[in-house]
Design a protein around this motif. Sequence first.
Motif, mmCIF file in Angstrom:
data_model
loop_
_atom_site.group_PDB
_atom_site.id
_atom_site.type_symbol
_atom_site.label_atom_id
_atom_site.label_comp_id
_atom_site.label_asym_id
_atom_site.label_seq_id
_atom_site.Cartn_x
_atom_site.Cartn_y
_atom_site.Cartn_z
ATOM 1 N N LYS A 83 34.558 39.804 42.719
ATOM 2 C CA LYS A 83 33.971 38.825 43.638
ATOM 3 C C LYS A 83 35.085 38.050 44.349
ATOM 4 O O LYS A 83 35.023 37.819 45.561
ATOM 5 C CB LYS A 83 33.062 37.878 42.866
ATOM 6 N N ARG A 86 36.795 40.081 47.143
ATOM 7 C CA ARG A 86 36.042 40.151 48.399
ATOM 8 C C ARG A 86 36.100 38.854 49.196
ATOM 9 O O ARG A 86 35.818 38.852 50.387
ATOM 10 C CB ARG A 86 34.602 40.568 48.106
ATOM 11 N N ASN A 92 38.797 43.952 49.761
ATOM 12 C CA ASN A 92 37.579 44.744 49.768
ATOM 13 C C ASN A 92 37.567 45.538 48.480
ATOM 14 O O ASN A 92 38.498 45.476 47.696
ATOM 15 C CB ASN A 92 37.518 45.673 50.993
ATOM 16 N N ASP A 93 36.520 46.270 48.256
ATOM 17 C CA ASP A 93 36.462 47.022 47.000
ATOM 18 C C ASP A 93 36.687 48.504 47.227
ATOM 19 O O ASP A 93 36.248 49.338 46.459
ATOM 20 C CB ASP A 93 35.160 46.758 46.249
#
Length: 99
Positions: A83, A86, A92-93
């Motif tokens: 979390k 992000r 970003n993942d």
Amino acid sequence: MANAASMREEAETLAVRALGFIAGDPELLPRFLAITGIEANSIRKAAEEPGFLAGVLQFVLAHEPTLLRFAEETGTPPTAVGKALRALPLGNDDHERST
């Protein structure tokens, strides 16, 4: 907007804790430096670059044993790391995970 700013600040704080965790581990630090290409004496300068803190969290997330150890030692839920990633610039993942 204040909520987004607050989330980013919390994410930055978590990433700095993760960097301290990495720096304090004699096995993780050399791996982090090798993967990032950063020299130990350049970490402070690199930390000023956009995306550096996101990279720290990506490093932790990419290796589940590291993530779980960080989570345990800092009392951070593992999901909070993703979390936080992000919420950071260039976070970003879309990173590879290894086991």
